[in-house]
Design an enzyme around this catalytic site. Structure first.
Site, PDB file in Angstrom:
ATOM      1  N   ASP A  52       1.727   3.877 -10.123  1.00  0.00           N
ATOM      2  CA  ASP A  52       2.279   5.040 -10.812  1.00  0.00           C
ATOM      3  C   ASP A  52       3.750   5.200 -10.461  1.00  0.00           C
ATOM      4  O   ASP A  52       4.114   5.315  -9.285  1.00  0.00           O
ATOM      5  CB  ASP A  52       1.508   6.298 -10.395  1.00  0.00           C
ATOM      6  CG  ASP A  52       2.014   7.546 -11.097  1.00  0.00           C
ATOM      7  OD1 ASP A  52       1.440   7.917 -12.126  1.00  0.00           O
ATOM      8  OD2 ASP A  52       3.002   8.154 -10.609  1.00  0.00           O
ATOM      9  N   TYR A  57      11.988   8.699 -10.951  1.00  0.00           N
ATOM     10  CA  TYR A  57      11.811   8.219  -9.581  1.00  0.00           C
ATOM     11  C   TYR A  57      12.898   7.219  -9.211  1.00  0.00           C
ATOM     12  O   TYR A  57      13.152   6.988  -8.023  1.00  0.00           O
ATOM     13  CB  TYR A  57      10.446   7.541  -9.393  1.00  0.00           C
ATOM     14  CG  TYR A  57       9.249   8.445  -9.521  1.00  0.00           C
ATOM     15  CD1 TYR A  57       9.379   9.824  -9.690  1.00  0.00           C
ATOM     16  CD2 TYR A  57       7.962   7.910  -9.478  1.00  0.00           C
ATOM     17  CE1 TYR A  57       8.266  10.632  -9.817  1.00  0.00           C
ATOM     18  CE2 TYR A  57       6.846   8.712  -9.593  1.00  0.00           C
ATOM     19  CZ  TYR A  57       6.998  10.069  -9.772  1.00  0.00           C
ATOM     20  OH  TYR A  57       5.892  10.864  -9.898  1.00  0.00           O
ATOM     21  N   LYS A  82       6.621   7.586 -16.696  1.00  0.00           N
ATOM     22  CA  LYS A  82       6.760   8.923 -17.278  1.00  0.00           C
ATOM     23  C   LYS A  82       8.174   9.111 -17.820  1.00  0.00           C
ATOM     24  O   LYS A  82       9.129   8.540 -17.286  1.00  0.00           O
ATOM     25  CB  LYS A  82       6.469   9.994 -16.229  1.00  0.00           C
ATOM     26  CG  LYS A  82       5.205   9.756 -15.415  1.00  0.00           C
ATOM     27  CD  LYS A  82       5.003  10.792 -14.333  1.00  0.00           C
ATOM     28  CE  LYS A  82       3.929  10.360 -13.359  1.00  0.00           C
ATOM     29  NZ  LYS A  82       4.416   9.362 -12.398  1.00  0.00           N
ATOM     30  N   HIS A 113       6.695  13.852 -18.504  1.00  0.00           N
ATOM     31  CA  HIS A 113       6.653  14.140 -17.073  1.00  0.00           C
ATOM     32  C   HIS A 113       6.440  15.620 -16.755  1.00  0.00           C
ATOM     33  O   HIS A 113       5.756  15.960 -15.778  1.00  0.00           O
ATOM     34  CB  HIS A 113       7.930  13.635 -16.404  1.00  0.00           C
ATOM     35  CG  HIS A 113       7.772  13.370 -14.943  1.00  0.00           C
ATOM     36  ND1 HIS A 113       8.587  12.525 -14.250  1.00  0.00           N
ATOM     37  CD2 HIS A 113       6.898  13.844 -14.035  1.00  0.00           C
ATOM     38  CE1 HIS A 113       8.209  12.480 -12.981  1.00  0.00           C
ATOM     39  NE2 HIS A 113       7.191  13.276 -12.821  1.00  0.00           N
ATOM     40  N   LEU A 194      -2.242  14.737  -0.583  1.00  0.00           N
ATOM     41  CA  LEU A 194      -2.199  14.724   0.883  1.00  0.00           C
ATOM     42  C   LEU A 194      -1.087  15.616   1.423  1.00  0.00           C
ATOM     43  O   LEU A 194      -0.706  15.505   2.583  1.00  0.00           O
ATOM     44  CB  LEU A 194      -2.024  13.280   1.382  1.00  0.00           C
ATOM     45  CG  LEU A 194      -3.028  12.270   0.815  1.00  0.00           C
ATOM     46  CD1 LEU A 194      -2.778  10.886   1.387  1.00  0.00           C
ATOM     47  CD2 LEU A 194      -4.473  12.718   1.088  1.00  0.00           C
ATOM     48  N   ILE A 231      -3.645   9.357  -6.689  1.00  0.00           N
ATOM     49  CA  ILE A 231      -2.578   8.361  -6.478  1.00  0.00           C
ATOM     50  C   ILE A 231      -1.855   8.620  -5.146  1.00  0.00           C
ATOM     51  O   ILE A 231      -0.684   9.000  -5.132  1.00  0.00           O
ATOM     52  CB  ILE A 231      -1.585   8.350  -7.654  1.00  0.00           C
ATOM     53  CG1 ILE A 231      -1.166   9.783  -8.050  1.00  0.00           C
ATOM     54  CG2 ILE A 231      -2.185   7.643  -8.862  1.00  0.00           C
ATOM     55  CD1 ILE A 231      -0.034   9.828  -9.076  1.00  0.00           C
ATOM     56  N   SER A 234       2.411   6.149   0.328  1.00  0.00           N
ATOM     57  CA  SER A 234       2.884   5.976   1.701  1.00  0.00           C
ATOM     58  C   SER A 234       3.831   4.787   1.708  1.00  0.00           C
ATOM     59  O   SER A 234       3.775   3.935   0.827  1.00  0.00           O
ATOM     60  CB  SER A 234       1.713   5.725   2.660  1.00  0.00           C
ATOM     61  OG  SER A 234       2.196   5.497   3.977  1.00  0.00           O
ATOM     62  N   ARG A 239      -1.220   2.618   6.596  1.00  0.00           N
ATOM     63  CA  ARG A 239      -1.721   3.809   5.912  1.00  0.00           C
ATOM     64  C   ARG A 239      -2.070   3.504   4.457  1.00  0.00           C
ATOM     65  O   ARG A 239      -3.036   4.044   3.911  1.00  0.00           O
ATOM     66  CB  ARG A 239      -0.684   4.925   5.979  1.00  0.00           C
ATOM     67  CG  ARG A 239      -1.241   6.296   5.666  1.00  0.00           C
ATOM     68  CD  ARG A 239      -0.282   7.382   6.100  1.00  0.00           C
ATOM     69  NE  ARG A 239      -0.097   7.398   7.532  1.00  0.00           N
ATOM     70  CZ  ARG A 239       0.862   8.068   8.168  1.00  0.00           C
ATOM     71  NH1 ARG A 239       1.744   8.757   7.461  1.00  0.00           N
ATOM     72  NH2 ARG A 239       0.968   8.041   9.469  1.00  0.00           N
ATOM     73  N   SER A 242      -5.410   1.932   4.706  1.00  0.00           N
ATOM     74  CA  SER A 242      -6.418   2.923   5.077  1.00  0.00           C
ATOM     75  C   SER A 242      -6.779   3.827   3.908  1.00  0.00           C
ATOM     76  O   SER A 242      -7.951   4.136   3.670  1.00  0.00           O
ATOM     77  CB  SER A 242      -5.909   3.760   6.263  1.00  0.00           C
ATOM     78  OG  SER A 242      -6.820   4.792   6.579  1.00  0.00           O
ATOM     79  N   ASN A 243      -5.764   4.239   3.149  1.00  0.00           N
ATOM     80  CA  ASN A 243      -6.014   5.131   2.015  1.00  0.00           C
ATOM     81  C   ASN A 243      -6.853   4.459   0.931  1.00  0.00           C
ATOM     82  O   ASN A 243      -7.508   5.155   0.141  1.00  0.00           O
ATOM     83  CB  ASN A 243      -4.690   5.610   1.413  1.00  0.00           C
ATOM     84  CG  ASN A 243      -3.964   6.597   2.299  1.00  0.00           C
ATOM     85  OD1 ASN A 243      -4.529   7.152   3.242  1.00  0.00           O
ATOM     86  ND2 ASN A 243      -2.691   6.820   2.018  1.00  0.00           N
TER      87      ASN A 243
END
Length: 265
Positions: A52, A57, A82, A113, A194, A231, A234, A239, A242-243
């Site tokens: 994403d 961005y 977006k 967006h 998160l 989505i 990190s 991480r 892990s996610n």
């Protein structure tokens, strides 16, 4: 893949035009430059097949470079980008710029967006439908829209968004919002899952400790069991892995109810 490889969920949802979107994706908001290349590369290595990004961005080129260098076939990866409302009137130009940066001839999902003023949303949505019909975007949707705005663009064009991407977490859970989207056959996608204190909430930490999982894994799993696209982002490879490692456990009905009850608190 090694024994330590994350166990990714094999969960997808079929959108309006038939594209299948993985419920777990990798978010890239606020990740710039080489960090964006490295993080996206780590996500693809970990098994993510949904990326994403967005025009604002400023990292579409880095995401595209990471995908091109990864060796993962383009058709195996679901790409979302977006378009901001200040590009109204230049939507297709903006999308073509995104495609060039992403090194692809189409995106799998293209979103407005955030809402624009006055008639901007409907005018942009007509351009989005044109892009979809031209094959530049397999699916089209919106972000940060409420249901009334979704109904406005649907009524004006006869085309409903496939997805609405909004801020979402157990602390923001609203059953009515979920039901309103399902009634319209619009997939709900959550961002910033998160953030906002979710990782530190005692109820989340209790479930994490009891299940032997991280707080982030609990929150991501909660999204998946609600069939809400999630989505997490990190820049840390451990991480990121892990996610993604959320296929090996299930939250109980009581766990889900406990997390749902955090909404509005």
């Amino acid at each position: 893949m090694t024994d330590n490889a994350p166990k990714l969920p094999d969960l997808t949802m079929t959108l309006t035009e038939g594209a299948r979107i993985p419920l777990l994706g990798f978010g890239t908001w606020q990740i710039k430059g080489q960090d964006a290349v490295r993080a996206t590369s780590a996500a693809l290595e970990s098994g993510y097949r949904h990326l994403d990004t967005a025009t604002v961005y400023g990292n579409e080129g880095e995401v595209g470079r990471a995908l091109a260098d990864s060796g993962v076939p383009r058709d195996d990866v679901f790409i979302t980008t977006k378009c901001p409302p200040d590009r109204a009137g230049r939507e297709l130009e903006t999308l073509r710029e995104s495609l060039e940066l992403l090194q692809t001839d189409h995106v799998d999902l293209w979103l407005i967006h955030w809402p624009g003023e006055a008639t901007v949303n409907v005018d942009m949505w007509r351009a989005f439908v044109e892009a979809r019909d031209a094959g530049l975007a397999r699916e089209i949707g919106v972000s940060n829209f409420d249901v009334s705005l979704i109904d406005d663009v649907t009524k004006a064009t006869g085309a409903a968004p496939a997805v609405n991407q909004i801020e979402w977490s157990p602390l923001l859970f609203d059953a009515e919002t979920l039901a309103e989207h399902r009634a319209r056959d619009i997939a709900l996608e959550g961002y910033s899952a998160l953030r906002g204190g979710t990782l530190e909430h005692p109820a989340v930490l209790e479930i994490a400790e009891r299940t032997g999982r991280t707080a982030a894994q609990v929150i991501i799993r909660w999204h998946l069991q609600h069939e809400v696209i999630v989505i997490p982002k990190s820049v840390q490879p451990d991480r990121i892995r892990s996610n993604a490692d959320v296929a090996g456990f299930t939250l109980t009905d009581q766990d889900m109810a406990t997390l749902d009850a955090l909404g509005g608190r």
